[in-house]
Design a protein around this motif. Structure first.
Motif, mmCIF file in Angstrom:
data_model
loop_
_atom_site.group_PDB
_atom_site.id
_atom_site.type_symbol
_atom_site.label_atom_id
_atom_site.label_comp_id
_atom_site.label_asym_id
_atom_site.label_seq_id
_atom_site.Cartn_x
_atom_site.Cartn_y
_atom_site.Cartn_z
ATOM 1 N N UNK A 105 0.834 -1.212 0.000
ATOM 2 C CA UNK A 105 0.000 0.000 0.000
ATOM 3 C C UNK A 105 0.864 1.256 0.000
ATOM 4 N N UNK A 106 1.905 1.260 0.816
ATOM 5 C CA UNK A 106 2.818 2.400 0.856
ATOM 6 C C UNK A 106 3.527 2.579 -0.488
ATOM 7 N N UNK A 107 3.817 1.482 -1.163
ATOM 8 C CA UNK A 107 4.464 1.551 -2.469
ATOM 9 C C UNK A 107 3.562 2.254 -3.473
ATOM 10 N N UNK A 108 2.291 1.901 -3.461
ATOM 11 C CA UNK A 108 1.351 2.544 -4.379
ATOM 12 C C UNK A 108 1.196 4.022 -4.049
ATOM 13 N N UNK A 109 1.063 4.362 -2.781
ATOM 14 C CA UNK A 109 0.918 5.763 -2.382
ATOM 15 C C UNK A 109 2.148 6.581 -2.786
ATOM 16 N N UNK A 110 3.304 5.971 -2.676
ATOM 17 C CA UNK A 110 4.542 6.640 -3.074
ATOM 18 C C UNK A 110 4.538 6.914 -4.579
ATOM 19 N N UNK A 111 4.036 5.977 -5.338
ATOM 20 C CA UNK A 111 3.959 6.144 -6.792
ATOM 21 C C UNK A 111 2.984 7.263 -7.154
ATOM 22 N N UNK A 112 1.809 7.277 -6.544
ATOM 23 C CA UNK A 112 0.811 8.310 -6.818
ATOM 24 C C UNK A 112 1.362 9.693 -6.468
ATOM 25 N N UNK A 113 2.063 9.790 -5.343
ATOM 26 C CA UNK A 113 2.655 11.066 -4.930
ATOM 27 C C UNK A 113 3.671 11.560 -5.951
ATOM 28 N N UNK A 114 4.505 10.648 -6.449
ATOM 29 C CA UNK A 114 5.504 11.030 -7.446
ATOM 30 C C UNK A 114 4.830 11.531 -8.727
ATOM 31 N N UNK A 115 3.795 10.824 -9.183
ATOM 32 C CA UNK A 115 3.095 11.219 -10.403
ATOM 33 C C UNK A 115 2.491 12.612 -10.247
ATOM 34 N N UNK A 116 1.886 12.865 -9.101
ATOM 35 C CA UNK A 116 1.266 14.166 -8.857
ATOM 36 C C UNK A 116 2.308 15.277 -8.847
ATOM 37 N N UNK A 117 3.437 15.048 -8.202
ATOM 38 C CA UNK A 117 4.498 16.058 -8.148
ATOM 39 C C UNK A 117 5.078 16.322 -9.543
ATOM 40 N N UNK A 118 5.246 15.280 -10.305
ATOM 41 C CA UNK A 118 5.785 15.430 -11.658
ATOM 42 C C UNK A 118 4.829 16.255 -12.520
ATOM 43 N N UNK A 119 3.533 16.017 -12.387
ATOM 44 C CA UNK A 119 2.537 16.796 -13.118
ATOM 45 C C UNK A 119 2.640 18.275 -12.762
ATOM 46 N N UNK A 120 2.683 18.553 -11.484
ATOM 47 C CA UNK A 120 2.672 19.943 -11.034
ATOM 48 C C UNK A 120 3.950 20.680 -11.412
ATOM 49 N N UNK A 121 5.084 19.988 -11.346
ATOM 50 C CA UNK A 121 6.363 20.653 -11.578
ATOM 51 C C UNK A 121 6.736 20.736 -13.050
ATOM 52 N N UNK A 122 6.398 19.702 -13.829
ATOM 53 C CA UNK A 122 6.906 19.609 -15.198
ATOM 54 C C UNK A 122 5.807 19.443 -16.243
ATOM 55 N N UNK A 123 5.017 18.396 -16.109
ATOM 56 C CA UNK A 123 4.203 17.966 -17.241
ATOM 57 C C UNK A 123 3.016 18.883 -17.513
ATOM 58 N N UNK A 124 2.526 19.572 -16.508
ATOM 59 C CA UNK A 124 1.404 20.479 -16.710
ATOM 60 C C UNK A 124 1.718 21.492 -17.812
ATOM 61 N N UNK A 125 2.918 22.049 -17.792
ATOM 62 C CA UNK A 125 3.323 23.025 -18.812
ATOM 63 C C UNK A 125 3.467 22.368 -20.185
ATOM 64 N N UNK A 126 4.035 21.156 -20.225
ATOM 65 C CA UNK A 126 4.183 20.447 -21.502
ATOM 66 C C UNK A 126 2.823 20.143 -22.118
ATOM 67 N N UNK A 127 1.880 19.721 -21.273
ATOM 68 C CA UNK A 127 0.559 19.353 -21.766
ATOM 69 C C UNK A 127 -0.172 20.563 -22.347
ATOM 70 N N UNK A 128 -0.003 21.713 -21.756
ATOM 71 C CA UNK A 128 -0.655 22.920 -22.255
ATOM 72 C C UNK A 128 -0.211 23.229 -23.681
#
Length: 379
Positions: free
Chosen positions: A162-185
């Protein structure tokens, strides 16, 4: 290696086309960790790496196993009706834990290594994996060889998945906010344009011709209803009927590859999904038509008779014997016109019994449009 689809019994109403923000984000993380195999995105990958804090770089290396193996098993584009990152991430987070751990274990044990070797040939559940020290040891050895930064994944699967999955979700969210949001736009408009274009073609020309320009390495036999895709995957041959589904998913980050997945539901209905490079990306990856080839392409259709022939073979495949009386020329004269059209790529030829049938191709249109655009574009 090829994938052959028999689509003559598939109605256009069983075609689906969409895209997913989360799927593109995951594919971008695959490119980020293996940019040498994605030449058009090397500059993007290097610039993006510089944006990542050290902690996120470590997390990316830690989860590299997931991004490089069995990615479509973790998330598939067609699971959302509207592309929205927040909604898609919430859907992924709410998936049963087994869905996440199954994807990782499949990557560990079934996913091919760079040498093509697999640890096991069958699906393994988390419960089985936790009870089999031999599989655990093999997985650790495999990770130590190919993904040394991911070895801890095995320990977390055994002690706290469960902690492994939560860690993965957290990483994906941070990556979106820091990097991918701008690329997607910057790139989302490409997806909207392709969905519109593809839908119009499919309903105007039917399933077979609607796929004609999906990717460069493919062959269509309209008479038999076969579409063959040439790629590096294992040979597959599937028949799609009136209750089956063909899903088309354009992608910015999959070039130069394409992804194929096959799934049968409990009612034995087949679903085939194709993730293919956006046309805009394919054109960037192509060398512009040299001036002499552009002239050949333009000259081939710069004649009223050849345009008439092209229109006739676009309606249905025809032979020179059929075309000659319609055009009002001899077969020899029609053959000369067809030779010029064939050299420029406007028609393809296929032998059928005693006759050679010619059919129209729109591929030169896309190449010509791109070449003219490059020629006239202001610096």
């Amino acid at each position: 290696m090829s994938i052959k689809l028999h689509l003559d019994n598939l109605p256009v109403t069983r075609m689906a086309y969409s895209y997913s923000v989360l799927n593109e984000l995951l594919l971008s993380l695959k490119v980020l960790g293996d940019h040498k195999h994605y030449p058009l995105h090397i500059g993007w990958a290097l610039a993006t790496r510089r944006q990542l804090p050290d902690g996120m770089r470590r997390e990316h290396r830690f989860f590299s196993l997931i991004f490089q193996s069995m990615l479509t098993f973790l998330w598939e584009t067609g699971q959302v009706e509207e592309a929205d990152f927040a909604i898609e991430l919430e859907m992924l987070a709410k998936r049963p834990l087994a869905h996440f751990t199954d994807a990782i274990i499949s990557a560990l044990l079934i996913g091919s290594t760079p040498t093509g070797k697999r640890i096991v040939q069958h699906f393994t559940t988390l419960a089985t994996f936790q009870q089999e020290p031999t599989l655990q040891s093999q997985a650790r050895d495999w990770l130590a060889t190919y993904y040394p930064d991911s070895i801890e994944i095995v320990d977390l699967l055994l002690t706290n998945p469960t902690a492994l999955k939560e860690r993965f979700i957290t990483f994906i969210k941070q990556y979106w906010e820091l990097v991918f949001h701008a690329s997607w736009a910057e790139i989302e408009s490409f997806f909207l344009q392709e969905i519109g274009r593809r839908g119009q073609r499919l309903y105007a020309e039917g399933v077979i011709q609607g796929l004609a320009d999906l990717m460069p390495k493919m062959h269509i036999n309209e008479d038999s209803g076969e579409v063959i895709f040439f790629n590096n995957s294992e040979d597959e041959e599937r028949w799609l009927g009136s209750k089956d589904t063909l899903n088309l998913y354009p992608s910015y980050f999959t070039y130069p590859s394409s992804l194929f997945t096959f799934h049968r539901d409990q009612d034995e209905r087949l679903s085939v999904s194709i993730t293919y490079p956006l046309p805009e990306i394919r054109h960037i990856g192509q060398s512009p038509l040299p001036p002499e080839q552009l002239l050949t392409t333009l000259r081939a259709i710069g004649d009223g008779t050849r345009l008439q022939i092209l229109q006739l073979v676009a309606q249905t495949p025809r032979s020179t014997r059929e075309l000659a009386p319609i055009i009002g020329l001899s077969e020899a004269a029609v053959s000369k016109h067809l030779k010029l059209l064939h050299q420029a790529g406007w028609v393809s030829a296929e032998r059928n019994s005693y006759y050679v049938l010619y059919r129209a191709s729109i591929r030169p249109l896309a190449n010509m449009t791109f070449a003219l655009n490059q020629l006239l574009k202001k610096n």
